[in-house]
Design an enzyme around this catalytic site. Structure first.
Site, PDB file in Angstrom:
ATOM      1  N   CYS A 114       0.810  -1.227   0.000  1.00  0.00           N
ATOM      2  CA  CYS A 114       0.000   0.000   0.000  1.00  0.00           C
ATOM      3  C   CYS A 114       0.843   1.278   0.000  1.00  0.00           C
ATOM      4  O   CYS A 114       0.332   2.361  -0.278  1.00  0.00           O
ATOM      5  CB  CYS A 114      -0.934   0.009   1.198  1.00  0.00           C
ATOM      6  SG  CYS A 114      -1.979  -1.445   1.243  1.00  0.00           S
ATOM      7  N   HIS A 254      -3.191   7.116   2.290  1.00  0.00           N
ATOM      8  CA  HIS A 254      -3.627   5.789   1.836  1.00  0.00           C
ATOM      9  C   HIS A 254      -4.912   5.441   2.579  1.00  0.00           C
ATOM     10  O   HIS A 254      -4.999   5.576   3.798  1.00  0.00           O
ATOM     11  CB  HIS A 254      -2.531   4.761   2.138  1.00  0.00           C
ATOM     12  CG  HIS A 254      -3.034   3.360   2.034  1.00  0.00           C
ATOM     13  ND1 HIS A 254      -3.700   2.891   0.923  1.00  0.00           N
ATOM     14  CD2 HIS A 254      -2.988   2.323   2.914  1.00  0.00           C
ATOM     15  CE1 HIS A 254      -4.040   1.631   1.118  1.00  0.00           C
ATOM     16  NE2 HIS A 254      -3.622   1.265   2.309  1.00  0.00           N
ATOM     17  N   ASN A 284     -10.036  -0.372   0.510  1.00  0.00           N
ATOM     18  CA  ASN A 284      -8.570  -0.244   0.444  1.00  0.00           C
ATOM     19  C   ASN A 284      -8.101  -0.786  -0.906  1.00  0.00           C
ATOM     20  O   ASN A 284      -8.141  -1.997  -1.138  1.00  0.00           O
ATOM     21  CB  ASN A 284      -7.968  -1.045   1.615  1.00  0.00           C
ATOM     22  CG  ASN A 284      -6.459  -1.015   1.627  1.00  0.00           C
ATOM     23  OD1 ASN A 284      -5.818  -0.642   0.648  1.00  0.00           O
ATOM     24  ND2 ASN A 284      -5.880  -1.427   2.742  1.00  0.00           N
TER      25      ASN A 284
END
Ligand code: UT7
Length: 350
Positions: A114, A254, A284
């Site tokens: 990520c 993020h 996500n």
């Protein structure tokens, strides 16, 4: 001459299929109220059969090139950041290079989960500063739905698919990627991993039965580290740039969990107007979450030269990072490009 790396193009792609929390209630023992209150997610997008990280990344890349006013042949380098590549070999960046027809471009993948977009910005901007490449395409893409254990309610509710791209180009302006801060801790790698499919545990009937090709996460552990590391990295990146939170036009983190985002927001003293959150609609999306959010932000808001963005991320590895970007005067960067291209052409023709 000293060059900085300016963002001159951007684009993103989100698959059409929506998977809502109510849809997930039919798959695992969960409910919309739990998912929304614990994560902030209402729905996520899922790649259609046949869609891959490279196909989604190619769509985002074409948009970014169009926005920059460049053709694929103008590219020197393609960096694809992903944890969910089409194959182990070739690199997904090479597939995107071929799809685009970017004949002159080198291409490689970068896997820091990520945090991938921040690592790619750091890498790309240093290629530009060192003079190794002039026109760089960064593609961040994830097809996480193919690596979910759809029986594990602790993970399958969190992730979504998508892709985004930005173009980096040199500028003599005091703008572009001002600072980046990167970090990692491989000793806690088991907190978030896809264990099988590599050389340590090649695919076998056993790994398939164990669902060891799917994402596994010790959510609580990751949660606590994420808030601490993201806040620290953001503060360091700001200090290195000689700026503070109040100088930021927008903070784009993020999108891992709404509670992580609000805890980081509080720790950094970011106002609601500055903080950009879209996790409710996408979940996500790994490395692509920051550039998807950036693309959305730029679509909805007029940005001026000199505006500052703070990006901050945390993910598998474990890895984290932050970057401060000063928006460049893009028409002026394009003029610099034209002059450079003309000079290169003249040098070639003698
Ligand atoms: O992208 C970067 C990496 N990822 C992250 O940053 C994610 C970080 N972690 C998280 O977002 C959170 O830890 C989760 C959303 C994964 C989990 O939230 P939590 O508040 O940490 O929940 P928990 O794991 O402590 O579980 C609390 C309870 C448990 O039940 P008991 O043991 O208290 O009876 C779980 O079994 O919630 C249960 N639970 C669920 N219940 C309904 C876990 N998942 C679900 C679910 N639906 N989907």
């Amino acid at each position: 001459m000293d060059y900085n790396a300016a963002v001159t193009g951007w684009g993103w792609y989100s698959p059409a299929q929506v998977l809502s929390n109510h849809d997930l209630e039919k798959l695992v023992d969960t409910n919309d109220e739990w998912i929304h209150s614990r994560t902030g997610i209402r729905e996520r997008r899922i790649a259609a059969p046949g869609e891959t990280t490279s196909s989604m990344g190619t769509i985002a890349a074409r948009q970014a090139l169009e926005e920059a006013g460049l053709s694929a042949q103008d590219l020197d380098l393609i960096i694809c950041t992903t944890t969910t590549p089409d194959h182990l070999v070739p690199a997904t960046a090479c597939l995107i290079q071929s799809n685009l027809g970017a004949d002159r471009a080198a291409a490689f993948d970068l896997n820091t989960a990520c945090s991938g977009f921040i690592y790619a910005l750091a890498t790309g901007s240093q290629f530009i500063q060192a003079g190794g490449a002039k026109r760089i395409l960064i593609v961040a893409g994830e097809t996480l739905s193919r690596f979910m254990n759809w029986e594990d309610r602790a993970t399958c509710i969190l992730f979504g698919d998508g892709a985004a791209a930005v173009v980096l180009e040199p500028t003599t302006q005091s703008a572009g990627v001002l600072t980046t801060v990167l970090g990692s801790r491989g000793d806690v790698e088991q907190a978030l991993m896809i264990e099988a499919g590599g050389c340590a545990r090649p695919a076998s009937a056993e790994t398939i039965a164990e669902k060891a090709h799917c994402v596994r996460m010790r959510g609580n552990e990751v949660f606590k580290m994420a808030v601490r590391c993201m806040s620290q990295a953001a503060q360091e990146a700001l200090a290195k740039a000689g700026l503070s939170i109040s100088d930021m036009r927008a903070v784009i983190p993020h999108q891992a969990n709404h509670r992580i985002l609000t805890a980081t927001q509080e720790a950094l003293g970011v106002s609601d107007q500055q903080m950009y959150i879209n996790i409710d609609r996408y979940g996500n999306t790994g490395a692509s979450s920051i550039p998807i959010a950036l693309g959305e932000y730029l679509q909805a808001n007029a940005v001026d030269a000199g505006d500052h963005f703070l990006f901050v991320a945390f993910g598998g590895g474990l890895t984290w990072g932050a970057a401060v970007l000063r928006w460049a005067d893009i028409p002026a960067v394009k003029m610099e490009r034209l002059q450079r291209m003309l000079k290169d052409k003249l040098a070639l023709t003698g």
